[in-house]
Design a protein around this motif. Structure first.
Motif, PDB file in Angstrom:
ATOM      1  N   ILE A 238      69.861  94.827 -35.982  1.00  0.00           N
ATOM      2  CA  ILE A 238      68.726  95.300 -36.773  1.00  0.00           C
ATOM      3  C   ILE A 238      68.007  96.490 -36.145  1.00  0.00           C
ATOM      4  CG2 ILE A 238      67.111  93.609 -35.799  1.00  0.00           C
ATOM      5  CD1 ILE A 238      66.008  93.428 -38.754  1.00  0.00           C
TER       6      ILE A 238
ATOM      7  N   PRO B 236      57.820  89.574 -46.557  1.00  0.00           N
ATOM      8  CA  PRO B 236      58.700  88.977 -45.550  1.00  0.00           C
ATOM      9  C   PRO B 236      58.350  87.499 -45.360  1.00  0.00           C
ATOM     10  CG  PRO B 236      57.050  90.387 -44.519  1.00  0.00           C
ATOM     11  CD  PRO B 236      56.902  90.562 -46.001  1.00  0.00           C
TER      12      PRO B 236
ATOM     13  N   MET C  36      65.011  87.345 -40.037  1.00  0.00           N
ATOM     14  CA  MET C  36      64.000  87.421 -41.092  1.00  0.00           C
ATOM     15  C   MET C  36      64.582  87.779 -42.444  1.00  0.00           C
ATOM     16  SD  MET C  36      60.670  89.170 -39.452  1.00  0.00           S
ATOM     17  CE  MET C  36      59.944  89.429 -41.058  1.00  0.00           C
TER      18      MET C  36
ATOM     19  N   ALA D 183      76.014  98.214 -45.251  1.00  0.00           N
ATOM     20  CA  ALA D 183      76.814  99.389 -45.616  1.00  0.00           C
ATOM     21  C   ALA D 183      77.166  99.400 -47.096  1.00  0.00           C
ATOM     22  CB  ALA D 183      78.089  99.415 -44.782  1.00  0.00           C
ATOM     23  N   ASP D 184      77.378 100.596 -47.640  1.00  0.00           N
ATOM     24  CA  ASP D 184      77.885 100.712 -49.000  1.00  0.00           C
ATOM     25  C   ASP D 184      79.399 100.553 -48.994  1.00  0.00           C
ATOM     26  OD1 ASP D 184      75.446 101.460 -50.542  1.00  0.00           O
ATOM     27  OD2 ASP D 184      75.391 103.000 -48.991  1.00  0.00           O
TER      28      ASP D 184
ATOM     29  N   LEU E 142      51.116  92.871 -45.802  1.00  0.00           N
ATOM     30  CA  LEU E 142      52.426  92.977 -45.184  1.00  0.00           C
ATOM     31  C   LEU E 142      53.425  93.114 -46.322  1.00  0.00           C
ATOM     32  CD1 LEU E 142      53.401  92.847 -42.245  1.00  0.00           C
ATOM     33  CD2 LEU E 142      53.728  90.398 -42.531  1.00  0.00           C
ATOM     34  N   LYS E 143      53.994  94.312 -46.444  1.00  0.00           N
ATOM     35  CA  LYS E 143      54.917  94.545 -47.555  1.00  0.00           C
ATOM     36  C   LYS E 143      56.349  94.409 -47.064  1.00  0.00           C
ATOM     37  CE  LYS E 143      52.851  98.684 -48.393  1.00  0.00           C
ATOM     38  NZ  LYS E 143      52.464  99.937 -49.064  1.00  0.00           N
ATOM     39  N   GLY E 144      57.131  93.651 -47.784  1.00  0.00           N
ATOM     40  CA  GLY E 144      58.527  93.473 -47.390  1.00  0.00           C
ATOM     41  C   GLY E 144      59.355  94.696 -47.744  1.00  0.00           C
ATOM     42  N   VAL E 145      60.385  94.943 -46.971  1.00  0.00           N
ATOM     43  CA  VAL E 145      61.294  96.040 -47.266  1.00  0.00           C
ATOM     44  C   VAL E 145      62.684  95.427 -47.345  1.00  0.00           C
ATOM     45  CG1 VAL E 145      62.225  98.234 -46.467  1.00  0.00           C
ATOM     46  CG2 VAL E 145      59.892  97.592 -45.864  1.00  0.00           C
ATOM     47  N   SER E 146      63.293  95.511 -48.497  1.00  0.00           N
ATOM     48  CA  SER E 146      64.651  94.978 -48.533  1.00  0.00           C
ATOM     49  C   SER E 146      65.600  96.141 -48.723  1.00  0.00           C
ATOM     50  CB  SER E 146      64.816  93.945 -49.640  1.00  0.00           C
ATOM     51  OG  SER E 146      64.410  94.499 -50.853  1.00  0.00           O
ATOM     52  N   MET E 147      66.815  95.952 -48.283  1.00  0.00           N
ATOM     53  CA  MET E 147      67.767  97.029 -48.383  1.00  0.00           C
ATOM     54  C   MET E 147      68.931  96.547 -49.218  1.00  0.00           C
ATOM     55  SD  MET E 147      69.328  99.467 -45.467  1.00  0.00           S
ATOM     56  CE  MET E 147      70.442  98.406 -44.606  1.00  0.00           C
TER      57      MET E 147
ATOM     58  N   ARG F  40      68.307 103.078 -42.012  1.00  0.00           N
ATOM     59  CA  ARG F  40      68.324 102.323 -43.265  1.00  0.00           C
ATOM     60  C   ARG F  40      67.968 103.162 -44.482  1.00  0.00           C
ATOM     61  NH1 ARG F  40      65.290  97.311 -42.498  1.00  0.00           N
ATOM     62  NH2 ARG F  40      65.224  97.206 -44.754  1.00  0.00           N
TER      63      ARG F  40
ATOM     64  N   ARG G 269      72.612  97.355 -50.675  1.00  0.00           N
ATOM     65  CA  ARG G 269      73.767  98.217 -50.464  1.00  0.00           C
ATOM     66  C   ARG G 269      74.940  97.691 -51.251  1.00  0.00           C
ATOM     67  NH1 ARG G 269      72.599 103.182 -48.427  1.00  0.00           N
ATOM     68  NH2 ARG G 269      70.652 102.948 -47.307  1.00  0.00           N
TER      69      ARG G 269
ATOM     70  N   GLY H 206      61.819  97.020 -39.207  1.00  0.00           N
ATOM     71  CA  GLY H 206      62.148  97.598 -40.495  1.00  0.00           C
ATOM     72  C   GLY H 206      62.129  96.600 -41.643  1.00  0.00           C
ATOM     73  N   ASN H 207      61.879  95.319 -41.346  1.00  0.00           N
ATOM     74  CA  ASN H 207      61.825  94.315 -42.409  1.00  0.00           C
ATOM     75  C   ASN H 207      60.537  94.369 -43.213  1.00  0.00           C
ATOM     76  OD1 ASN H 207      64.243  92.701 -42.326  1.00  0.00           O
ATOM     77  ND2 ASN H 207      63.597  92.028 -40.302  1.00  0.00           N
ATOM     78  N   ALA H 208      59.506  94.978 -42.682  1.00  0.00           N
ATOM     79  CA  ALA H 208      58.229  94.966 -43.384  1.00  0.00           C
ATOM     80  C   ALA H 208      57.372  96.168 -42.994  1.00  0.00           C
ATOM     81  CB  ALA H 208      57.471  93.675 -43.063  1.00  0.00           C
ATOM     82  N   ILE H 209      56.387  96.430 -43.840  1.00  0.00           N
ATOM     83  CA  ILE H 209      55.400  97.474 -43.549  1.00  0.00           C
ATOM     84  C   ILE H 209      54.042  96.804 -43.481  1.00  0.00           C
ATOM     85  CG2 ILE H 209      54.237  99.511 -44.489  1.00  0.00           C
ATOM     86  CD1 ILE H 209      56.994 100.228 -45.730  1.00  0.00           C
ATOM     87  N   ALA H 210      53.364  96.979 -42.369  1.00  0.00           N
ATOM     88  CA  ALA H 210      52.036  96.390 -42.214  1.00  0.00           C
ATOM     89  C   ALA H 210      50.998  97.429 -42.610  1.00  0.00           C
ATOM     90  CB  ALA H 210      51.815  95.955 -40.773  1.00  0.00           C
ATOM     91  N   VAL H 211      50.018  96.982 -43.393  1.00  0.00           N
ATOM     92  CA  VAL H 211      48.908  97.857 -43.771  1.00  0.00           C
ATOM     93  C   VAL H 211      47.736  97.487 -42.866  1.00  0.00           C
ATOM     94  CG1 VAL H 211      47.422  98.620 -45.640  1.00  0.00           C
ATOM     95  CG2 VAL H 211      49.763  97.856 -46.137  1.00  0.00           C
TER      96      VAL H 211
ATOM     97  N   VAL I  27      63.525  88.751 -35.237  1.00  0.00           N
ATOM     98  CA  VAL I  27      63.537  89.669 -36.394  1.00  0.00           C
ATOM     99  C   VAL I  27      64.892  89.734 -37.089  1.00  0.00           C
ATOM    100  CG1 VAL I  27      61.617  91.170 -35.776  1.00  0.00           C
ATOM    101  CG2 VAL I  27      63.847  91.606 -34.784  1.00  0.00           C
ATOM    102  N   SER I  28      65.958  89.413 -36.353  1.00  0.00           N
ATOM    103  CA  SER I  28      67.272  89.499 -37.004  1.00  0.00           C
ATOM    104  C   SER I  28      67.487  88.324 -37.969  1.00  0.00           C
ATOM    105  CB  SER I  28      68.384  89.552 -35.953  1.00  0.00           C
ATOM    106  OG  SER I  28      68.349  88.404 -35.147  1.00  0.00           O
TER     107      SER I  28
END
Ligand SMILES: Cc1cc2nc3c(=O)[nH]c(=O)nc-3n(C[C@H](O)[C@H](O)[C@H](O)COP(=O)(O)OP(=O)(O)OC[C@H]3O[C@@H](n4cnc5c(N)ncnc54)[C@H](O)[C@@H]3O)c2cc1C
Ligand SMILES: Nc1ncnc2c1ncn2[C@@H]1O[C@H](COP(=O)(O)O)[C@@H](O)[C@H]1O
Lengths: 254, 318
Positions: free
Chosen positions: B267, A25, A16, B294-295, A219-224, B274, A226, B131-136, A13-14
Motif C-alpha cells: 500500500i 473507511p 483497511m 492494476a488495470d 474522514l473521506k474514504g478513497v477507493s480505487m 494510485r 481498476r 491513501g485509504n482516506a482523506i482527513a479534513v 493500513v493494508s
C-alpha cells in the motif's frame, strides 16, 4: 545510558477497506500493530544499549489495549513500558504534550528515538514537535546512528542531501526504515516480557485541560477501481494482448 | 497575516497563490519570509507572485538546522502576529513546521493539498491511512501551521508590476548543541517523475543494478523515458536516485501510463501512484497485491516479459 523509544499503536493500513455505501473507511475491527518504523527505533535502541549499557523505556500514548502492543517491544528488548492512556482522536498538540510530560516524569534521559513517521498518519510531526517542547536538538531521518558516551552522530537522508549531524545529549533522533532490520523476539523473550513492568498513567494526571488545536471533522474514504485484467500462461500472447489493449486505450501515443 | 516560508523558492511561489486566496478571504496580507542572505531579486519575485511584503531574516547560518530555523521563524511569527503559516513540505520544512508547532503550542497539519476556510475556520485536508482516506482537519486556534507539498497549488501568473515592502532584519537564533558535520548533495539525473506522462518502475524483483536497463529500454520505446522505483531500490540498494522513488514517502505521480515491474504492490507504494491513468503490473507471483491495483497485468518473469514487451511496443508504434 537512558534511552526512550516513542512507539505508536496503529491500525494495519493494508487491511483497511472503504464502506461501499458510505464511502467512509472502516476502522472498526481492523488489526492493530506497532507502527512499522517504531520497531526500527526499538531495534536501534537495543543496539545503543548493547554498546553503551543502560535502560530502554518505551512510551506509548494510546488506548488501554495498546498494552498488548507494548509487550511486543518488551519482548524485543525494552526494559520497561509506559502507557499514557488517552482518548481517541487526540491531535498532535495533545499527543506531543503527553509524550513530553511522560518523558519529564520518567526523568533521566539521554536519547529519545522515534520513527520518521507513523504508518497511519504519516506526518513525521510527533518527534520534532516533542523535541521542540523539550527544547532539545532533533536529528531527523537517520539512516545510521553512532551513539557514543558523550555524543551521538547520525547520517541522515534529507532527500536532495545526505547530512551528517552530531549532538551532545539529550537529543531526539527519528529513524528511517532502512536503518536496521528489527529482530523477531524468541519464544523465551516473549514469555519473559510478561514479567517486565508497564506503568499506566492517565492523560489527566500528566496534563489537565488539554484540548485539541486541530480537529478531524471528517474522514473521506478513497477507493480505487481498476480493471484488473490479468494475462497469464502463454507469454507471447499475453504481451500481444497487453500491447493491443494499451494501443486501443491510446496509451501508446507519446 | 498569512506567512509563507520555504527554503525551496518554487514551493514558495506555489504557496503564495494559496496564501493570496486565503488572505483575501480573511482580509489580511501575505508576507513571504527569506531566511539567510539578502536576496533582493528573489524578494521581488515573491512580490510578483503574490506577496504583499517580504521579510528577510538576515543570518549567517551556513546550512539548515531545524532548531535554529524554528527559532528564527518563531520570532518572525511573534513579531508579525501571523495567524496562518504555510511552510513548504520538503523534509526540512516538515521538521521545521513540527518543531515550530511544539515551540509555539500551535496546531500543525503536515502535507495538505487542499486548504480553505469553512465556518470561518482554517481547514486543511490531508491523505491518511496510506491513501485509504482523506482527513479534513480544522483549526481551533491560532497560529495555525500547514505544510504544503509541491504541485498542490498552481502558482499565480507572474505580475512584475506588483509592489510590496521588503523588510530586512538581523535575527539571532538560539545556538543549538547539534552540529552539522557534512552535507553532501545526492547524485541526481534530472528525472522528474512528478511531471512524467509515462513511467516504467522497477522493484525488488530486479536482481542486479545492471538489470534496470530493462525498464529503461521499455521507457525509451514508450517515449516516456522516465524510470521510477519502489523504496527499497532507492533507499536500501541505492540503485536509482531519490528522485525516482515513488510512494508514500517518495514522489506522488499521476502519469497517463504507469508500468510496475517486479513490485509487490504494498500500500505504501500504491499511495504514490494510485492516481495514474492506466496501471500495468508485471509480476511472477499471480497472487501479488499489485494486480489488485492494476488495470492490466502479466503474470511472468520480468526478465522474459520486459524484452518481449519492449519489442512488441516498438513494433506497434512503428
Ligand atoms: C512508513 C513506510 C513508508 C514507505 N514508503 C514507501 C514508498 O514511498 N514507496 C515504496 O515503494 N515503498 C514504501 N514502503 C515500503 C513498502 O511497504 C514495501 O516494502 C515496498 O514497496 C516493497 O518494494 P518492492 O515491491 O520493490 O519489493 P518486494 O515487496 O520485495 O516485491 C518484489 C516483487 O517482485 C516480484 N518478483 C521477484 N522476482 C521477479 C521476477 N523475476 N519477475 C517478476 N516479478 C518478480 C515478487 O513476486 C514480488 O512481488 C514504505 C514502508 C513504510 C513502513
Ligand atoms: N501516540 C503516540 N505514542 C507514542 N509515540 C508516538 C505517538 N504518535 C507518534 N509517535 C512517535 O512519533 C513518530 C512519528 O509519528 P507521526 O508524527 O504520526 O508521523 C512515530 O514513529 C512515533 O515514534
Amino acid at each position: 545510558m537512558n534511552i526512550i523509544v516513542c512507539a505508536k499503536q496503529v491500525v494495519d493500513v493494508s487491511e483497511m477497506k472503504v464502506d461501499p455505501s458510505t464511502k467512509k473507511p472502516i476502522l472498526q475491527g481492523v488489526a492493530q500493530k506497532i507502527s512499522d518504523i517504531d520497531k526500527n527505533a526499538m531495534e536501534e535502541a537495543i543496539k545503543i544499549k548493547d554498546k553503551n549499557g543502560g535502560k530502554i523505556t518505551v512510551v506509548t500514548v494510546g488506548p488501554s489495549d495498546a498494552k498488548e502492543r507494548i509487550k511486543e517491544l518488551l519482548a524485543m528488548g525494552a526494559d520497561e513500558g509506559v502507557l499514557v492512556t488517552a482518548p481517541d482522536n487526540i491531535d498532535y498538540h495533545m499527543t506531543s504534550t503527553l509524550l513530553a510530560e511522560a518523558v519529564k516524569k520518567i526523568g533521566e534521559y539521554d536519547i529519545i528515538l522515534c520513527g520518521e513517521a507513523s504508518i497511519d498518519l504519516f506526518s513525521g510531526q510527533a518527534g520534532p514537535r516533542l523535541a521542540g517542547l523539550l527544547g532539545i536538538p532533533q536529528i531527523t531521518y537517520a539512516q545510521s546512528v553512532n551513539a557514543e558516551k558523550d555524543k551521538v552522530t547520525a547520517d541522515r537522508n534529507m532527500g536532495d542531501y545526505a547530512v551528517t549531524t552530531e549532538s551532545t545529549y539529550p537529543a531526539l533522533v527519528t529513524v528511517t526504515k532502512e536503518i536496521n532490520e528489527p529482530r523477531l523476539p524468541s519464544l523465551m523473550q516473549i514469555l519473559g516480557a510478561a514479567n517486565k513492568p508497564i506503568q499506566e498513567w492517565t492523560s489527566d494526571s500528566l496534563s489537565s485541560e488539554l484540548k485539541p488545536m486541530v480537529e478531524t471533522v471528517d474522514l473521506k474514504g478513497v477507493s480505487m477501481e481498476r480493471k484488473n485484467i490479468v494475462f497469464q500462461n502463454d507469454l507471447d500472447k499475453s504481451v500481444t494482448k497487453l500491447v493491443d489493449s494499451l494501443a486501443k486505450e491510446g496509451a501508446l501515443r507519446g | 497575516m498569512v506567512l509563507v516560508f520555504s527554503d525551496n523558492k518554487n514551493l514558495t511561489f506555489e504557496m503564495l497563490s494559496k496564501a493570496s486566496e486565503l488572505a483575501k478571504n480573511l482580509n489580511k496580507k501575505v508576507t513571504a519570509v527569506i531566511i539567510g542572505k539578502t536576496d533582493d531579486a528573489l524578494a521581488k519575485e515573491y512580490i510578483s507572485f503574490g506577496a504583499d511584503k517580504v521579510f528577510v531574516a538576515e543570518t549567517n547560518l551556513e546550512s539548515f538546522k531545524a532548531e535554529e530555523y524554528t527559532d528564527i521563524l518563531g520570532n518572525i511569527v511573534k513579531e508579525t502576529g501571523a495567524e496562518t503559516i504555510l511552510i513548504g513540505s520538503n523534509k526540512n520544512g516538515k521538521e521545521l513546521a513540527a518543531r515550530l508547532g511544539g515551540k509555539l503550542n500551535a496546531g500543525c497539519v503536515i502535507d495538505s493539498n487542499n486548504i480553505y476556510l469553512k465556518d470561518k475556520k482554517l481547514t486543511a485536508e490531508r491523505v491518511v491511512y496510506s491513501g485509504n482516506a482523506i482527513a479534513v482537519e480544522q483549526f481551533n486556534s491560532t497560529p495555525a501551521i500547514v505544510t504544503v507539498p509541491s504541485k498542490a497549488f498552481d502558482r499565480l501568473k507572474k505580475d512584475d508590476s506588483r509592489k510590496g515592502d521588503i523588510i530586512k532584519k538581523k535575527i539571532d537564533a538560539e545556538k543549538s548543541t547539534s552540529k552539522i558535520l557534512k552535507v553532501q548533495e545526492m547524485k541526481t539525473e534530472g528525472v522528474n517523475v512528478e511531471d512524467a506522462e509515462i513511467i516504467v518502475s522497477c522493484g525488488r524483483g530486479f536482481k542486479n543494478k545492471e538489470d534496470i536497463k530493462l525498464v529503461q529500454e521499455l521507457a525509451d520505446v514508450l517515449k516516456g523515458k522516465t524510470v521510477g522505483c519502489s523504496r527499497p531500490i532507492a533507499a536500501d540498494m541505492k540503485w536509482l536516485p531519490e528522485e525516482c522513488w515513488i510512494g508514500l514517502s517518495g514522489h506522488k505521480v499521476k502519469p497517463k501510463l504507469y508500468i510496475a515491474a517486479g513490485i509487490s504492490g504494498q500500500i505504501q507504494h500504491i499511495a504514490g501512484m494510485r492516481d495514474s491513468g492506466i496501471i500495468v503490473a508485471i509480476n511472477k507471483d499471480p497472487d501479488a497485491l499489485i494486480f489488485k491495483s492494476a488495470d492490466y497485468g502479466i503474470v511472468g518473469d520480468l526478465y522474459e516479459v520486459l524484452p518481449k514487451l519492449t519489442s512488441a511496443v516498438k513494433e506497434k508504434m512503428g
